[in-house]
Design a protein around this motif. Structure first.
Motif, mmCIF file in Angstrom:
data_model
loop_
_atom_site.group_PDB
_atom_site.id
_atom_site.type_symbol
_atom_site.label_atom_id
_atom_site.label_comp_id
_atom_site.label_asym_id
_atom_site.label_seq_id
_atom_site.Cartn_x
_atom_site.Cartn_y
_atom_site.Cartn_z
ATOM 1 N N ILE A 1 0.846 -1.347 -0.006
ATOM 2 C CA ILE A 1 -0.023 -0.064 0.181
ATOM 3 C C ILE A 1 0.908 1.395 -0.046
ATOM 4 O O ILE A 1 2.116 1.227 0.249
ATOM 5 N N SER A 2 0.395 2.386 -0.422
ATOM 6 C CA SER A 2 1.381 3.504 -0.526
ATOM 7 C C SER A 2 1.203 4.372 0.785
ATOM 8 O O SER A 2 2.330 4.711 1.238
ATOM 9 N N SER A 3 0.201 4.525 1.545
ATOM 10 C CA SER A 3 0.330 5.097 2.991
ATOM 11 C C SER A 3 -0.808 4.605 3.573
ATOM 12 O O SER A 3 -1.850 4.194 2.995
ATOM 13 N N TYR A 4 -0.866 5.153 4.945
ATOM 14 C CA TYR A 4 -2.078 4.877 5.753
ATOM 15 C C TYR A 4 -1.789 5.929 6.995
ATOM 16 O O TYR A 4 -1.046 6.430 7.268
ATOM 17 N N LYS A 5 -3.182 6.386 7.629
ATOM 18 C CA LYS A 5 -3.330 7.452 8.654
ATOM 19 C C LYS A 5 -4.262 6.843 9.386
ATOM 20 O O LYS A 5 -5.645 6.416 9.141
ATOM 21 N N ILE A 6 -4.241 7.190 10.493
ATOM 22 C CA ILE A 6 -5.010 6.810 11.766
ATOM 23 C C ILE A 6 -5.929 8.053 11.947
ATOM 24 O O ILE A 6 -5.360 9.096 12.303
ATOM 25 N N ILE A 7 -7.236 8.130 11.738
ATOM 26 C CA ILE A 7 -8.079 9.227 12.093
ATOM 27 C C ILE A 7 -9.026 9.326 13.243
ATOM 28 O O ILE A 7 -9.839 8.193 13.069
ATOM 29 N N PHE B 1 -14.578 8.547 20.647
ATOM 30 C CA PHE B 1 -14.507 7.078 20.857
ATOM 31 C C PHE B 1 -14.073 6.106 19.720
ATOM 32 O O PHE B 1 -13.945 4.989 19.859
ATOM 33 N N LYS B 2 -14.242 6.883 18.308
ATOM 34 C CA LYS B 2 -14.253 6.061 17.161
ATOM 35 C C LYS B 2 -12.875 6.568 16.410
ATOM 36 O O LYS B 2 -12.759 7.592 16.146
ATOM 37 N N LEU B 3 -11.951 5.661 15.960
ATOM 38 C CA LEU B 3 -11.170 5.804 15.092
ATOM 39 C C LEU B 3 -10.845 4.875 13.816
ATOM 40 O O LEU B 3 -11.760 3.856 13.740
ATOM 41 N N ILE B 4 -10.607 5.651 12.794
ATOM 42 C CA ILE B 4 -10.623 4.577 11.570
ATOM 43 C C ILE B 4 -9.128 4.636 11.075
ATOM 44 O O ILE B 4 -8.490 5.743 11.214
ATOM 45 N N ILE B 5 -8.855 3.812 10.257
ATOM 46 C CA ILE B 5 -7.537 3.835 9.267
ATOM 47 C C ILE B 5 -7.857 4.136 7.885
ATOM 48 O O ILE B 5 -8.686 3.230 7.350
ATOM 49 N N LYS B 6 -7.461 5.194 7.309
ATOM 50 C CA LYS B 6 -7.418 5.543 5.982
ATOM 51 C C LYS B 6 -6.075 5.062 5.191
ATOM 52 O O LYS B 6 -5.131 5.299 5.676
ATOM 53 N N VAL B 7 -6.618 3.971 4.127
ATOM 54 C CA VAL B 7 -5.420 3.413 3.612
ATOM 55 C C VAL B 7 -5.516 3.783 2.105
ATOM 56 O O VAL B 7 -6.280 4.109 1.416
#
Length: 133
Positions: free
Chosen positions: A45-51, A56-62
Motif C-alpha cells: 500500500i502507498s500510505s495509511y493514516k489513523i483518523i 470514541f471512534k477511530l478509523i484507518i485511511k489506507v
C-alpha cells in the motif's frame, strides 16, 4: 454471533483493489493497525493514516497502490488462513513460503504480528493470519 474483524478488514482491502478505489477506510483496532503497517512496510500500500472521528471512534485511511503504467493493483490476492472456527498454528520450522518467497504470510506470534521471514529469523511460531501476494 461472532464476527471475524480481521476477515472484514481483508475483505475491505480486497474490495478496494478490485473496484480500483484510491482510498479505503477500515475501522480501527491494534491488530488491524499492525497488519496495515506490515502491508505498508512490504510495499503493498502507498500510505495509511489513523483518523479520530469522534471521542470514541477511530478509523484507518489506507491509500491503495497501483502500477503506474497498467493501473493494476500491487496486491494480486489477499487470503485469510486462520479462522475463528479453525485456527492454523505452526512452529518456525513449518512456516509456509508464499509463492516461493514472492508473497508474504502475516503471523501473530507471542512477540507481536510479523511477516513469515521475520518469524523464521527470530525462530518464533504462531498463528498464520493471512497470505498476501
Amino acid at each position: 454471533m461472532i464476527t471475524d474483524k480481521i476477515a472484514d478488514c481483508l475483505t475491505i482491502i480486497r474490495n478496494g483493489y478490485l473496484s480500483k478505489n484510491l482510498i479505503i477506510e477500515i475501522p480501527f483496532s491494534n491488530l488491524k493497525k499492525d497488519i496495515i503497517n506490515i502491508l505498508y512496510n512490504q510495499g503493498f500500500i502507498s500510505s495509511y493514516k489513523i483518523i479520530k472521528i469522534n471521542k470514541f471512534k477511530l478509523i484507518i485511511k489506507v491509500a491503495m497502490k497501483y502500477n503506474k503504467d497498467t493501473g493494476i493493483s500491487v496486491i494480486k490476492c489477499i487470503k485469510r488462513i486462520s479462522k475463528p472456527s479453525l485456527r492454523k498454528y505452526c512452529n518456525y520450522k513449518n512456516i509456509p513460503r508464499v509463492l516461493n518467497g514472492l508473497g508474504i504470510a502475516i503471523i501473530s506470534t507471542s512477540k507481536g504480528v510479523m511477516t513469515d521471514k521475520k518469524a523464521r529469523e527470530k525462530k518464533i511460531g504462531g498463528e498464520i493470519i493471512c497470505y498476501i501476494y
